[in-house]
Structures are given as structure tokens and as C-alpha cells.
Scaffold this active site. Structure first.
Site, PDB file in Angstrom:
ATOM      1  N   LYS A 140      -2.627  -4.107   9.593  1.00 51.53           N
ATOM      2  CA  LYS A 140      -1.459  -3.342   9.266  1.00 51.53           C
ATOM      3  C   LYS A 140      -0.699  -2.770  10.152  1.00 51.53           C
ATOM      4  O   LYS A 140      -1.232  -1.929  10.786  1.00 51.53           O
ATOM      5  CB  LYS A 140      -1.203  -2.517   8.539  1.00 51.53           C
ATOM      6  CG  LYS A 140      -0.185  -1.939   7.824  1.00 51.53           C
ATOM      7  CD  LYS A 140       0.136  -1.961   5.970  1.00 51.53           C
ATOM      8  CE  LYS A 140       1.765  -1.532   5.720  1.00 51.53           C
ATOM      9  NZ  LYS A 140       2.010  -0.797   4.472  1.00 51.53           N
ATOM     10  N   CYS A 151      -0.267   4.294  10.280  1.00 52.30           N
ATOM     11  CA  CYS A 151       0.850   5.527   9.712  1.00 52.30           C
ATOM     12  C   CYS A 151       1.094   6.103  10.007  1.00 52.30           C
ATOM     13  O   CYS A 151       0.867   6.607  11.828  1.00 52.30           O
ATOM     14  CB  CYS A 151      -0.290   6.142   8.816  1.00 52.30           C
ATOM     15  SG  CYS A 151       0.227   7.654   8.248  1.00 52.30           S
ATOM     16  N   LYS A 188      -3.450   2.189  -2.179  1.00 59.50           N
ATOM     17  CA  LYS A 188      -3.259   3.171  -0.957  1.00 59.50           C
ATOM     18  C   LYS A 188      -3.949   3.549  -0.218  1.00 59.50           C
ATOM     19  O   LYS A 188      -5.209   3.493  -0.513  1.00 59.50           O
ATOM     20  CB  LYS A 188      -2.057   4.666  -2.377  1.00 59.50           C
ATOM     21  CG  LYS A 188      -2.823   6.026  -1.213  1.00 59.50           C
ATOM     22  CD  LYS A 188      -1.343   6.350  -0.567  1.00 59.50           C
ATOM     23  CE  LYS A 188      -1.737   7.775   0.896  1.00 59.50           C
ATOM     24  NZ  LYS A 188      -0.449   7.289   1.649  1.00 59.50           N
ATOM     25  N   ASN A 200       4.546  -1.830   8.725  1.00 65.72           N
ATOM     26  CA  ASN A 200       3.919  -0.651   8.384  1.00 65.72           C
ATOM     27  C   ASN A 200       5.145  -0.231   8.741  1.00 65.72           C
ATOM     28  O   ASN A 200       6.402  -0.758   9.175  1.00 65.72           O
ATOM     29  CB  ASN A 200       2.982   0.156   9.458  1.00 65.72           C
ATOM     30  CG  ASN A 200       2.172   1.129   8.033  1.00 65.72           C
ATOM     31  OD1 ASN A 200       3.126   1.818   7.398  1.00 65.72           O
ATOM     32  ND2 ASN A 200       1.672   1.792   8.072  1.00 65.72           N
ATOM     33  N   THR A 201       5.379   0.986   8.117  1.00 62.59           N
ATOM     34  CA  THR A 201       7.258   1.791   8.367  1.00 62.59           C
ATOM     35  C   THR A 201       7.958   2.171   9.997  1.00 62.59           C
ATOM     36  O   THR A 201       6.604   2.492  10.776  1.00 62.59           O
ATOM     37  CB  THR A 201       6.927   3.160   7.586  1.00 62.59           C
ATOM     38  OG1 THR A 201       6.448   4.036   7.846  1.00 62.59           O
ATOM     39  CG2 THR A 201       7.458   2.871   5.906  1.00 62.59           C
ATOM     40  N   SER A 210       1.021  -0.774  -0.176  1.00 63.64           N
ATOM     41  CA  SER A 210      -0.507  -0.179   0.550  1.00 63.64           C
ATOM     42  C   SER A 210       0.615   0.850   0.223  1.00 63.64           C
ATOM     43  O   SER A 210       2.285   1.396   0.687  1.00 63.64           O
ATOM     44  CB  SER A 210      -0.784  -0.226   1.364  1.00 63.64           C
ATOM     45  OG  SER A 210      -1.529   1.046   1.202  1.00 63.64           O
TER      46      SER A 210
END
Ligand code: SIN
Length: 322
Positions: A164, A127, A42, A191-192, A18
């Protein structure tokens, strides 16, 4: 190479990650996106959103930082344009959804219920590019549970819900368990990581949003560790693994740690054909190691030496035993 993710079966295990390929259009000029296991879009929110100030990207050693801030057209435009395009191109689609508040997620899930093109939902509760850390729901077990429970109740029962998660927590298994108890059908990991770069010429943060999410090969060992930990604790729930996958052997590490599928993200910025190349390389790597199917390799690294050898073809088993 069939990927079995609970009730979701995909023809192969390689997906986009994503945020790295929008809704697939840009990649389609390099290869047919219907070749992928699925396109993961996204993250989309209820309303259009302009995201964070520029600059939004910075290079880092073996990776990059992004600070996009969940820019997007909103769910109505997404369904009318992006999802319609994916349907027209026969692409299986996992829709990543996001929200500022718990109820936003459920509302977006409700709007996607019954849509034949939506194979699954990926719920982006992690996020890092949001106004407050309180909005990184996946940093807190109760907040994660509320979002995932709300989405699971609102979503189409035929659409599996993947949570996520962020590695930026002390115990990712604690968060994964909370999500599982709230009805998550599986996980997308990871995720990051929250990071920061300072420009030594301007003496200021390189990103307009100051902090950003670190991705790319630099985070791969963290991602493999998270997949390993969650698979070990919750082996019955499927995992889509991601974080710095650039080759078939990178992908294989995730599979051996317990991922039933993988997402290729940052690699597409340097090589837009990376997802199909990774699929070819992973297919060859599994065959070379004597695996009759992808499923046979999932989580194998958790077995002890003799049990691992028994899962390999006789010749390879012999080699492993000697
Ligand atoms: C962003 O839009 O800021 C990236 C999304 C994410 O990392 O979850």
C-alpha cells in the site's frame, strides 16, 4: 464481476478500505459482509497500540482528516477475535499489516501464514500518522523494498502481498518498481495524503496529532492518477484502487485506469451501505457500456480511441467511432 488479482480471485471487485470498517463487525449490521469481494481489515501491528491523542478526526472540504495512529489490539488478539469473527461470517479477508520497524512487518506476516481465512496481505508502508517521516517506509524506495522483501519471504506463499503506497512522493512508479522487485504481488493505491487543519477559534491544530491523513472525494483525482501511472509502468501487477470512491462511476474510473478491484473507505461514514451500493452501481455501469466482464474494462483508458472502441459492444463501438 469476478476480480482477478494475480493468484487471488474474488467473486467481485468491491472491498472495504483498511481503517474505515475495523474488522467488518460494524458494517455487518447494515449488510452481510460476505457479499463483498473481501473485507480489508484495519492495519494490525505486532503489539497492541493506543494510537495518537484526540481529537483524531476533522472534516475537510469533500473529505476528512484522520490521525488515528494505528490503534489496534495487536496481532494475537486480532487472530483470536477479529479473524475468528470474519471466518464465522464467511468473509474473505485481506489483512492489512503495519510495523514500526522492518522486522515487525515480517513477524506479523509470519503469524498469519497458513491461516485459511487470510486471502491476502496488504502491507501498510504508507501510514502518515507515525512519529517520524522515516517511518513512512513508502516515501523511500530502499525502505519499501526492505519491508516488502521481508514480508514476502516470511509470508505464506499462497497469500499474495499487496504494497500500500502513498501519493506523497515525487515518483510513485519508482517506489512501486522497488516493491515489485522485492516481490510484491500487487499494489493498493492509495493511502491518505498528509494534511493539516487549524481551528480558527482555538488558533491551534484541529487534530491532537497535529497532522493527519486526508481521504474522501477530494483525493480521488490523485488516486486515479496514481493507479494510471503504476498500471502503465507495471501492467502485469494487479492494483486495488481506492481514494474517494462514493459511487459506481467513481469505481469505474479506477477500473478504467487499471485497478482490478477497488476499496470503499471514507464513504461508509456517511453511508454504511456504500460498498454494496457501489458494487451494484459498478455492475450496472459496466453492463451499460457493453462490457461482458469486469476484466474487459481494466485499464481500458490506456488504449487509444479505436482500440478502446473495439473493446466495447458493437453498438457502443459504432457510437464511439462516429
Ligand atoms: C492510522 O491509523 O493512523 C491510519 C492508518 C493509515 O492511514 O495508514
Amino acid at each position: 464481476m469476478t476480480a482477478r488479482l494475480g493468484s487471488l480471485t474474488l467473486p467481485n471487485p468491491v472491498l472495504t478500505a483498511s481503517g474505515c470498517a475495523a474488522a467488518g463487525r460494524e458494517l455487518h449490521q447494515f449488510f452481510d459482509v460476505a457479499q463483498l469481494g473481501a473485507v480489508v481489515t484495519k492495519s494490525i501491528m505486532r503489539e497492541p497500540r493506543s494510537g495518537r491523542p484526540t481529537p483524531r478526526m476533522a472534516e475537510t472540504p469533500s473529505g476528512m482528516l484522520n490521525s488515528i495512529g494505528l490503534q489496534g489490539p495487536g496481532i494475537e488478539s486480532f487472530i483470536a477475535n477479529d479473524l475468528a469473527w470474519l471466518v464465522a461470517h464467511d468473509a474473505r479477508t485481506v489483512v492489512s499489516i503495519a510495523g514500526s520497524h522492518t522486522d515487525d512487518f515480517a513477524e506479523v506476516a509470519r503469524m498469519l501464514a497458513g491461516h485459511p481465512a487470510v486471502a491476502a496481505l496488504e502491507v501498510n508502508i504508507s501510514c502518515p500518522n507515525v512519529e517520524s517521516r522515516g517511518q513512512v517506509f513508502a516515501c523511500d524506495a530502499i525502505a519499501s523494498s526492505r519491508v516488502i522483501g521481508g514480508v514476502r519471504r516470511a509470508a505464506d506463499p499462497a497469500q499474495p502481498v499487496f504494497a500500500k503506497l502513498t501519493p506523497d512522493v515525487t515518483d510513485i512508479v519508482l517506489i512501486a518498481r522497488a516493491c515489485a522487485d522485492a516481490g510484491a504481488d500487487g499494489f493498493s493505491l492509495i493511502n491518505t495524503l498528509l494534511g493539516m487543519v487549524i481551528d480558527t477559534d482555538t488558533l491551534a491544530p484541529a487534530l491532537g496529532g497535529v497532522t493527519g491523513g486526508l481521504s474522501g472525494p477530494a483525493i480521488r483525482p490523485v488516486a486515479v492518477r496514481c493507479v494510471w501511472q503504476v498500471h502503465r509502468a507495471l501492467p502485469h501487477l494487479p492494483i486495488i484502487g481506492m481514494g474517494g470512491i462514493r459511487s459506481g462511476l467513481d469505481a469505474l474510473q479506477f477500473v478504467l485506469a487499471g485497478a482490478a478491484a477497488v476499496s470503499v473507505g471514507t464513504a461508509v461514514f456517511g453511508d454504511p451501505t456504500a460498498p454494496v451500493r457501489v458494487l451494484d452501481e459498478l455492475t450496472a455501469a459496466l453492463a451499460e457500456r457493453g462490457f461482458a466482464s469486469l476484466a474487459d474494462a481494466v485499464g481500458i483508458a490506456h488504449l487509444d480511441g479505436p482500440a478502446r472502441a473495439l473493446r466495447l459492444e458493437p453498438a457502443a463501438a459504432e457510437a464511439a467511432a462516429s
